[in-house]
Motif scaffolding. Structure first.
Motif, PDB file in Angstrom:
ATOM      1  N   ALA A  78       0.685  -1.185  -0.088  1.00 35.08           N
ATOM      2  CA  ALA A  78       0.010  -0.078   0.259  1.00 35.08           C
ATOM      3  C   ALA A  78       0.949   1.228   0.055  1.00 35.08           C
ATOM      4  O   ALA A  78       0.564   2.265  -0.589  1.00 35.08           O
ATOM      5  N   ARG A 174      -8.634   2.655  11.411  1.00 30.82           N
ATOM      6  CA  ARG A 174      -9.816   2.363  10.803  1.00 30.82           C
ATOM      7  C   ARG A 174      -9.713   2.185   9.308  1.00 30.82           C
ATOM      8  O   ARG A 174     -10.379   2.380   8.332  1.00 30.82           O
ATOM      9  N   LYS A 175      -8.492   2.268   8.740  1.00 32.99           N
ATOM     10  CA  LYS A 175      -8.142   2.011   7.554  1.00 32.99           C
ATOM     11  C   LYS A 175      -6.925   1.046   7.311  1.00 32.99           C
ATOM     12  O   LYS A 175      -6.282   0.796   8.019  1.00 32.99           O
ATOM     13  N   GLY A 176      -6.820   0.412   5.960  1.00 35.26           N
ATOM     14  CA  GLY A 176      -5.797  -0.594   5.800  1.00 35.26           C
ATOM     15  C   GLY A 176      -5.781  -1.923   6.542  1.00 35.26           C
ATOM     16  O   GLY A 176      -7.015  -2.138   7.111  1.00 35.26           O
ATOM     17  N   ARG A 177      -5.030  -2.733   6.500  1.00 34.63           N
ATOM     18  CA  ARG A 177      -4.980  -4.011   6.812  1.00 34.63           C
ATOM     19  C   ARG A 177      -5.225  -4.046   8.279  1.00 34.63           C
ATOM     20  O   ARG A 177      -5.803  -4.837   9.037  1.00 34.63           O
ATOM     21  N   SER A 179      -7.001  -2.373  10.107  1.00 37.20           N
ATOM     22  CA  SER A 179      -8.352  -2.169  10.620  1.00 37.20           C
ATOM     23  C   SER A 179      -8.988  -3.358  10.801  1.00 37.20           C
ATOM     24  O   SER A 179      -9.993  -3.172  11.768  1.00 37.20           O
ATOM     25  N   TYR A 180      -8.681  -4.404  10.170  1.00 36.16           N
ATOM     26  CA  TYR A 180      -9.215  -5.790  10.537  1.00 36.16           C
ATOM     27  C   TYR A 180      -9.208  -6.358  11.997  1.00 36.16           C
ATOM     28  O   TYR A 180      -9.953  -6.864  12.569  1.00 36.16           O
TER      29      TYR A 180
ATOM     30  N   ASN B 106     -11.594  -5.632  -3.167  1.00 36.47           N
ATOM     31  CA  ASN B 106     -11.396  -4.510  -1.948  1.00 36.47           C
ATOM     32  C   ASN B 106     -10.547  -5.156  -1.165  1.00 36.47           C
ATOM     33  O   ASN B 106     -10.718  -5.487  -0.103  1.00 36.47           O
ATOM     34  N   THR B 108      -6.741  -3.225   0.447  1.00 35.24           N
ATOM     35  CA  THR B 108      -5.989  -1.842   0.291  1.00 35.24           C
ATOM     36  C   THR B 108      -5.125  -1.674  -0.620  1.00 35.24           C
ATOM     37  O   THR B 108      -5.233  -0.864  -1.318  1.00 35.24           O
ATOM     38  N   ALA B 146     -11.495  -0.824   6.279  1.00 40.04           N
ATOM     39  CA  ALA B 146     -11.115  -0.942   5.055  1.00 40.04           C
ATOM     40  C   ALA B 146     -12.387  -1.467   4.260  1.00 40.04           C
ATOM     41  O   ALA B 146     -12.348  -1.347   3.151  1.00 40.04           O
ATOM     42  N   GLY B 147     -13.498  -2.149   4.866  1.00 37.73           N
ATOM     43  CA  GLY B 147     -14.664  -2.245   4.433  1.00 37.73           C
ATOM     44  C   GLY B 147     -14.776  -3.697   3.938  1.00 37.73           C
ATOM     45  O   GLY B 147     -13.880  -4.546   4.233  1.00 37.73           O
ATOM     46  N   ARG B 148     -15.705  -4.232   3.409  1.00 37.16           N
ATOM     47  CA  ARG B 148     -15.886  -5.787   2.975  1.00 37.16           C
ATOM     48  C   ARG B 148     -14.788  -6.211   1.927  1.00 37.16           C
ATOM     49  O   ARG B 148     -14.451  -5.390   1.052  1.00 37.16           O
ATOM     50  N   ARG B 149     -14.330  -7.414   2.297  1.00 31.64           N
ATOM     51  CA  ARG B 149     -13.462  -7.900   1.135  1.00 31.64           C
ATOM     52  C   ARG B 149     -13.980  -8.377  -0.155  1.00 31.64           C
ATOM     53  O   ARG B 149     -15.046  -8.489  -0.045  1.00 31.64           O
TER      54      ARG B 149
END
Lengths: 208, 333
Positions: A78, A174-177, A179-180, B106, B108, B146-149
């Motif tokens: 990224a 809250r963003k990127g990997r 965030s999971y 989706n 990143t 990052a939302g749903r994959r």
């Protein structure tokens, strides 16, 4: 004034810095990402440095564009497109000039950081590199408004970026990997914010 | 690590050499920069459909290059996005003047690299639209992540857009169709075993002998829960229920189904699962208009499956039935 030679020195310094800090960045990334940030940044800036030595660009805009394209090709992950976008957007703002004044320095950093924010769709507080970029760009503007020269502006920006980096420690990503990981991302410095703080510290050492 | 490879660092390139040797009538492989294009590219007067992403999900994407599907695929290293310069080069190799549509899953890395590639293309006067597949119901759809994959809807989208592009649809119409498909496709996966990235040499995660990961991502990302292995009937009820309830799919809906193996699942077990699914969708009043059962979007040697349902109508079914001629999907030719 930030001259073409100073911009070249900045990229050379970044090559050395990311080589030195490779393990630090990769360790940060191992905690909440995929443990390759340090390796990727070191590889990318070594290639960017090599590119501008092999074919010295004629002006600041051309140098920034050459760095952008090299990072885009070589960093991956990224951070490749994000740092690539910074230099890609900064290049036309600098333009075909041999040196950049204080207003120009502010404008090119602002345009580059805005490109990263747009691409990453992140805002300050998301625990990303924007947590370092946002305060840094603000500090650049404030310093210039207060009559600061390029060196003062970049000193303020580097300090703000370092503070922004440290501020990512308690945040939930809250963003990127990361965030999971949700709550599990708390208690770790964001590796992108850390590499951004290094980039601005090097800018302060070389450009001002 | 026990794999049929020579050196871990050569896996992707050597596999693509094999793809080119086996299917030279359908596609060509460029090795520097690395991308795969259909044999007759660029096809005149057609929007180019381009996709790509990390390797290790074969046949996605390179196995879907050919007439009626993808014009180009841009493979990265295993589970690693390709870089923007390579995506730009792949796009440039197939574009014919009516622009290109990028199909992006989706993740990143994929999203950032494809967006940057689109910026490079546009700076060079190539018109590019992009659609991002985010259909994995295991992940909470939230603005705080990052939302749903992206999962199996990607396969259905590549087939349907490939058909629509072949019919001559313009870039805007294709982008609108793509968004409609993404809005009504839903997926979820289950892993029985992890997988091993060749360069890493050890599994991406671990599962006990009697454990499964429900809602797993295509790189082994964690899902909804780690659970004890249960009979296939109960597993399919849970997965189909989660997929159906999410959209939701309702009594009387037409659907296209993808029951996908993750790479290490015997077809015998996939068809056993299909038997369970068949019963469940019938009870829900869903009408399965078309279906695929097999390995289409895999995670190396992972054992497990994913289920994708896409809301269908006569227009989508007609596109589905159009001729397609790729290494991994072919009919009507």
């Amino acid at each position: 004034m930030a001259t073409l030679a100073r911009f070249a020195a900045w990229i050379a310094r970044l090559d050395a810095v990311y080589a030195e800090q490779k393990d630090y960045l990769t360790d940060l990334d191992a905690a909440i990402g995929d443990a390759d940030h340090g390796i990727n940044m070191a590889r990318g800036f070594a290639a960017a440095h090599q590119a501008i030595v092999a074919a010295p660009p004629a002006d600041v805009g051309a140098l920034l564009k050459a760095v952008a394209m090299t990072l885009i090709r070589t960093v991956g992950g990224a951070s490749g497109p994000l740092y690539g976008t910074f230099f890609l957007r900064a290049a036309p703002v600098a333009g075909a000039v041999a040196e950049v004044d204080a207003a120009g320095v502010e404008a090119l950093f602002a345009a580059g950081a805005a490109g990263i924010a747009e691409r990453g769709k992140a805002v300050v507080g998301d625990k990303t590199m924007i947590d370092a970029w946002g305060p840094a760009v603000e500090a650049l503007g404030a310093s210039r408004a207060a009559g600061g020269a390029v060196a003062d502006m970049l000193a303020a920006a580097a300090a703000a970026a370092a503070a922004g980096r440290d501020a990512t420690l308690p945040l939930v990503a809250r963003k990127g990997r990361a965030s999971y990981l949700g709550e599990r991302s708390r208690g770790h410095i964001d590796p992108g914010a850390a590499s951004t703080a290094l980039l601005l510290a090097a800018a302060h050492e070389t450009l001002g | 690590m026990k794999k049929l490879i020579n050196r871990p660092e050569d896996v992707v390139v050597e596999s693509l050499h094999g793809l080119a040797a086996a299917h030279g009538d359908l596609l060509r492989v460029s090795f520097d920069p690395l991308f795969v294009v259909r044999a007759d590219a660029p096809v005149a007067d057609k929007v180019a459909i381009v996709s790509g992403g990390g390797s290790g999900h074969e046949p996605l994407h390179a196995g879907f290059v050919g007439r009626g599907m993808l014009d180009a695929a841009c493979p990265g290293e295993v589970f690693t996005s390709p870089t923007p310069d390579r995506i730009e080069a792949a796009t440039r190799a197939v574009v014919s003047g009516r622009g290109a549509l990028h199909i992006v899953k989706n993740y990143t890395g994929d999203v950032l690299n494809f967006e940057t590639a689109a910026e490079l293309c546009r700076a060079d006067g190539i018109e590019v639209e992009a659609v991002v597949v985010a259909d994995d119901v295991a992940v909470e759809d939230s603005t705080f992540t990052a939302g749903r994959r992206g999962l199996g809807t990607t396969v259905l989208l590549e087939r349907l857009l490939g058909a629509a592009a072949e019919r001559g649809l313009g870039l805007d119409a294709l982008a609108a169709l793509a968004r409609r498909i993404c809005d009504t496709g839903r997926s979820m996966g289950v892993a029985l075993t992890p997988c091993t990235v060749p360069a890493a040499g050890r599994p991406t995660f671990t599962l006990a002998d009697d454990e499964i990961e429900i809602g797993v991502g295509i790189h082994g990302e964690p899902g909804r829960e780690r659970a004890k292995l249960r009979p296939a009937r109960e597993l399919m009820e849970q997965v189909a229920g989660a997929v159906i309830d999410d959209l939701p799919f309702r009594d009387g809906d037409d659907v296209i189904v993808l029951l996908n193996g993750m790479g290490g699942t015997p077809l015998m077990e996939l068809y056993l699962l299909y038997n369970e699914l068949h019963r469940i969708v019938a009870a829900k009043g869903l009408r399965v208009r078309r279906r695929l059962v097999g390995n289409y979007i895999t995670s190396l040697e992972m054992a497990g499956f994913s289920l994708t349902l896409l809301k269908a109508d006569d227009e989508l079914v007609a596109l589905w039935d159009d001729p397609v001629l790729t290494p991994a999907l072919r009919w009507g030719c």
